[in-house]
Design an enzyme around this catalytic site. Structure first.
Site, mmCIF file in Angstrom:
data_model
loop_
_atom_site.group_PDB
_atom_site.id
_atom_site.type_symbol
_atom_site.label_atom_id
_atom_site.label_comp_id
_atom_site.label_asym_id
_atom_site.label_seq_id
_atom_site.Cartn_x
_atom_site.Cartn_y
_atom_site.Cartn_z
ATOM 1 C CD GLU A 181 -3.139 -10.422 -18.840
ATOM 2 O OE1 GLU A 181 -3.812 -11.203 -18.497
ATOM 3 O OE2 GLU A 181 -1.981 -10.457 -18.166
ATOM 4 C CE LYS A 218 -3.087 -13.680 -20.991
ATOM 5 N NZ LYS A 218 -2.019 -14.562 -20.099
#
Length: 337
Positions: A181, A218
């Site tokens: 992420e 993500k």
């Protein structure tokens, strides 16, 4: 496809099942804010233990709600404190999978370092090996770790991606699936440029992964629609999920509908409108509407261009993004309408 070290049923769910991820991983630093939004003011607890007990009550209320099931929610990301607690006399991860058919993930980063070169790397994680071993023992399927890009600085973005994939290698070696992420701050002054730099750096790392290595990504909802479609279709990527990044639910859903193959991993947007003061009926009604809205945005996409060359999606040279078929994308079982 058989994958070493993974629960195969959970792996296939993450790769193919329609739905989205519930991000329930607020940690010590963000928990007071999450409780405040839930209608519990600071002062309602006298120490950290009481604070975490309150947030676990909130998360338990969400997870045990009738609308929170694996039909529309494919996974949930937990904070370590939540993993260590029980729901209805079962460890949280076991309850998620055994009762709800929701795949459990664990947030493993320890927060952000000070900004340098326009980015915030993750703080050092000296206890990561022990945490991964505990997570594996508690039947956690994968992990999530966050760093933040604040400026379109090529060196800084490269350092973010280098760190993310270095730690991802350790996580894969422990038999867990990492969610990488590298968030682009929605207030980044050159957000679109940052996203182009990020995409190129991630692709370079993905192309170096070896047999049996897989990641999830993500990413912040991008300025250019379908910017990350090459990442979504990469053979080393199980799925690409979107963080809401501070966008309100309606705005996040609108952006998500324009990004084909990308599904939500929302936190604040998922919990928007929920309150400790609501009756169970009111609480469940608000959560049901949020889940359905995010599910629809994740799995029913706005039409772009309709043309398909067999199994391979194609587009004209001057098209800004990929050409999307109205047929079902076999990878996700979703129909783009």
């Amino acid at each position: 496809m058989k994958t070493p070290g993974f629960n195969q049923e959970q792996f296939e769910k993450m790769k193919t099942h329609p739905g989205f991820i519930a991000a329930l991983d607020q940690s010590g630093g963000s928990t007071p804010g999450a409780l405040r939004l839930y209608g519990i003011k600071e002062g309602a607890w006298s120490n950290e233990d009481e604070m975490f007990a309150l947030v676990h009550e909130m998360r338990t209320r969400v997870i045990t709600s009738p609308s929170f099931t694996g039909e529309r929610i494919i996974a949930a990301i937990l904070f370590e404190n939540t993993m260590d607690r029980d729901i209805e006399r079962q460890p949280t991860a076991d309850y998620l999978w055994n009762v709800k058919q929701v795949v459990p993930f664990l947030k493993v980063d320890q927060g952000l370092a000070a900004e340098k070169d326009g980015v915030q790397l993750m703080k050092p994680m000296p206890a990561l090996a022990a945490l991964l071993a505990k997570a594996k023992a508690k039947r956690i399927f994968g992990t999530k770790m966050r760093s933040v890009i604040k400026q379109a600085n090529a060196a800084g973005i490269q350092s973010i991606v280098n760190q993310q994939f270095e730690v991802a290698g350790q996580i894969m070696a422990a038999g867990l699936l990492p969610i990488v992420e590298p968030e682009v701050d929605i207030h980044c002054p050159e957000k679109a440029r940052s996203e182009e730099l990020l995409k190129a750096a991630i692709l370079e790392k993905l192309n170096k992964l070896t047999a049996g290595q897989f990641v999830m990504l993500k990413l912040t909802l991008p300025e250019q629609d379908d910017l990350y479609f090459d990442l979504i279709r990469h053979p080393k990527v199980v799925r690409v999920v979107a963080l809401s990044g501070g966008y309100a639910q309606e705005g996040a859903d609108d952006r998500l509908r324009r990004d084909h193959g990308m599904v939500a991993s929302f936190s604040r947007a998922l919990l928007e409108g929920l309150s400790a003061q609501q009756s169970d009926a009111e609480f469940n009604s608000v959560l049901e509407k949020s889940i359905q809205s995010i599910f629809d945005a994740s799995n029913t996409k706005q039409a772009t261009i309709v043309e398909s060359d067999g199994d391979r999606m194609t587009g004209p040279a001057d098209a800004p993004g990929p050409r999307i078929s109205t047929k079902k994308d076999r990878r996700y079982g979703q129909e783009y309408r």
